[in-house]
Enzyme design. Structure first.
Site, PDB file in Angstrom:
ATOM      1  N   VAL A 128      11.759   7.996  11.304  1.00 27.21           N
ATOM      2  CA  VAL A 128      11.776   8.912  10.161  1.00 27.21           C
ATOM      3  C   VAL A 128      12.455   8.266   8.956  1.00 27.21           C
ATOM      4  O   VAL A 128      12.017   8.438   7.814  1.00 27.21           O
ATOM      5  CB  VAL A 128      12.469  10.236  10.546  1.00 27.21           C
ATOM      6  CG1 VAL A 128      12.654  11.123   9.317  1.00 27.21           C
ATOM      7  CG2 VAL A 128      11.651  10.970  11.601  1.00 27.21           C
ATOM      8  N   GLU A 129      13.517   7.512   9.203  1.00 24.78           N
ATOM      9  CA  GLU A 129      14.269   6.934   8.093  1.00 24.78           C
ATOM     10  C   GLU A 129      13.510   5.818   7.382  1.00 24.78           C
ATOM     11  O   GLU A 129      13.427   5.812   6.149  1.00 24.78           O
ATOM     12  CB  GLU A 129      15.620   6.410   8.591  1.00 24.78           C
ATOM     13  CG  GLU A 129      16.610   7.490   8.986  1.00 24.78           C
ATOM     14  CD  GLU A 129      17.085   8.324   7.810  1.00 24.78           C
ATOM     15  OE1 GLU A 129      16.912   7.895   6.655  1.00 24.78           O
ATOM     16  OE2 GLU A 129      17.629   9.413   8.058  1.00 24.78           O
ATOM     17  N   THR A 130      12.983   4.864   8.132  1.00 20.25           N
ATOM     18  CA  THR A 130      12.379   3.687   7.473  1.00 20.25           C
ATOM     19  C   THR A 130      11.078   3.216   8.114  1.00 20.25           C
ATOM     20  O   THR A 130      10.622   2.123   7.809  1.00 20.25           O
ATOM     21  CB  THR A 130      13.366   2.496   7.479  1.00 20.25           C
ATOM     22  OG1 THR A 130      13.702   2.163   8.838  1.00 20.25           O
ATOM     23  CG2 THR A 130      14.633   2.814   6.711  1.00 20.25           C
ATOM     24  N   TYR A 319      13.934  17.819   9.532  1.00 25.72           N
ATOM     25  CA  TYR A 319      14.256  16.415   9.794  1.00 25.72           C
ATOM     26  C   TYR A 319      14.602  16.224  11.260  1.00 25.72           C
ATOM     27  O   TYR A 319      14.082  15.325  11.932  1.00 25.72           O
ATOM     28  CB  TYR A 319      15.428  15.981   8.915  1.00 25.72           C
ATOM     29  CG  TYR A 319      15.969  14.604   9.252  1.00 25.72           C
ATOM     30  CD1 TYR A 319      15.474  13.464   8.633  1.00 25.72           C
ATOM     31  CD2 TYR A 319      16.977  14.443  10.217  1.00 25.72           C
ATOM     32  CE1 TYR A 319      15.960  12.200   8.953  1.00 25.72           C
ATOM     33  CE2 TYR A 319      17.469  13.186  10.537  1.00 25.72           C
ATOM     34  CZ  TYR A 319      16.951  12.074   9.904  1.00 25.72           C
ATOM     35  OH  TYR A 319      17.424  10.837  10.241  1.00 25.72           O
TER      36      TYR A 319
END
Length: 333
Positions: A128-130, A319
């Site tokens: 999800v982050e990168t 998230y």
């Protein structure tokens, strides 16, 4: 590095090096004349034992990035769940995650055993982050943090502290402050840690003597596991289960504060149950219920405290759900 020599030269000439240096830095630093810049420097100096000259040198060339303020007003979490989900739970990201899992299986297994954090969650956060390192951000971190510190009053104190932490960290590691790039909000590397968390919770998991979250996926794996463990992850406990709700008053069951779970038995009496009849939840288990908006109506999840721990990384319930579901899918490939 050049200040000691400059000071000697100016002392021989009977001049003040600091006046010369400050004048030049003021011309290059777009925040130098901001009314809060002096207070920022004073706090950074006292917190991190930095000098005025070090801070001005680190801020030399700093630029205001007004487009960042526009981004802050339309975060991804403003989308409904079915649109938000489609940003991450897609075949390309899942396949990258499967490749990443295979490449770093040993580090993932080691982190799971050491910290008690499942590899599914570590994989979910990295995805999800990168996108497993595919998109670490392209903003100069110093400029992004300065723009928010001096132009986003609602969270100015927070971003000022992170800007100071960035300057201190780059001096400690010997990096030029303007060489660090990351997200529009100042997050860095594979796991998108804020600068203060790199020093507090980062782990040298590849054992090379440096915590390098920008280039070492292994350090990122250990650091994420450590972060979640330090924030209360419960080893061998669930994250949650899809739920159904048979009542007609959703407000009575949806948790307003994930840090205040209640016994499942109370929710069961109000019409909450797992979708899968094989899932058995003890009436005394402390849980929450969350609601997300799917394309054809609301959906529900029964969540355990570990779900709330994921929200310490990002407070959005969407998230945390995306992390959970993406990591589970990647681990199954």
């Amino acid at each position: 590095m050049f200040l000691p020599n400059l000071n000697k030269i100016f002392k021989l000439l009977g001049l003040s090096a600091s006046l010369f240096v400050s004048s030049n830095w003021a011309q290059a630093n777009e925040f130098y004349t901001h009314p809060n810049y002096f207070a920022f420097k004073q706090k950074a100096m006292s917190t991190y034992n930095l000098t005025s000259e070090q801070i001005d040198a680190a801020m030399s060339g700093a630029k205001d990035l007004p487009n960042i303020l526009n981004i802050m007003t339309r975060p991804g979490e403003s989308k409904p769940w079915y649109e938000y989900r489609s940003m991450f739970l897609v075949d390309g990201t899942i396949q990258r995650g499967a490749n990443f899992k295979n490449q770093y299986q040993d580090a993932l297994n080691r982190a799971e055993q050491q910290f008690g954090v499942p590899k599914t969650v570590i994989l979910g956060i990295l995805g999800v982050e990168t996108g497993y390192g595919a998109n670490k951000g392209s903003f100069v971190t110093r400029d992004a943090l300065a723009t928010l510190a001096f132009g986003y009053p609602r969270r100015a104190d927070y971003f000022s502290d992170e800007l100071a932490a960035l300057i201190a960290w780059t001096y400690k590691e010997g990096y030029p402050t303007n060489s660090i790039v990351g997200s529009y909000a100042g997050a860095i590397g594979y796991p998108q840690f804020m600068p203060s968390n790199i020093q507090k919770l980062g782990v040298d998991y590849d054992g090379n003597g440096h915590i390098d979250l920008r280039n070492s996926a292994t350090d990122a794996i250990g650091s994420i596991a450590n972060y979640l463990a330090q924030h209360g992850w419960q080893r061998d406990r669930p994250i949650g289960f899809p739920a159904r709700y048979l009542g007609n008053n959703p407000d009575s069951i949806i948790s307003k504060d994930l840090t205040q779970p209640i016994p499942y038995g109370e929710l069961k009496r109000l019409g909450v149950s797992p979708v899968d009849p094989l899932v058995k939840i003890d009436d005394l288990d402390l849980v929450n219920v969350i609601q997300l908006q799917d394309q054809f109506g609301p959906i529900y999840y029964i969540t355990y405290p570990n779900f709330q721990v994921i929200t310490t990384y990002n407070k959005s319930r969407m998230y945390a759900t995306a992390v959970w579901l993406l990591g589970t899918e990647v681990a199954s490939r």
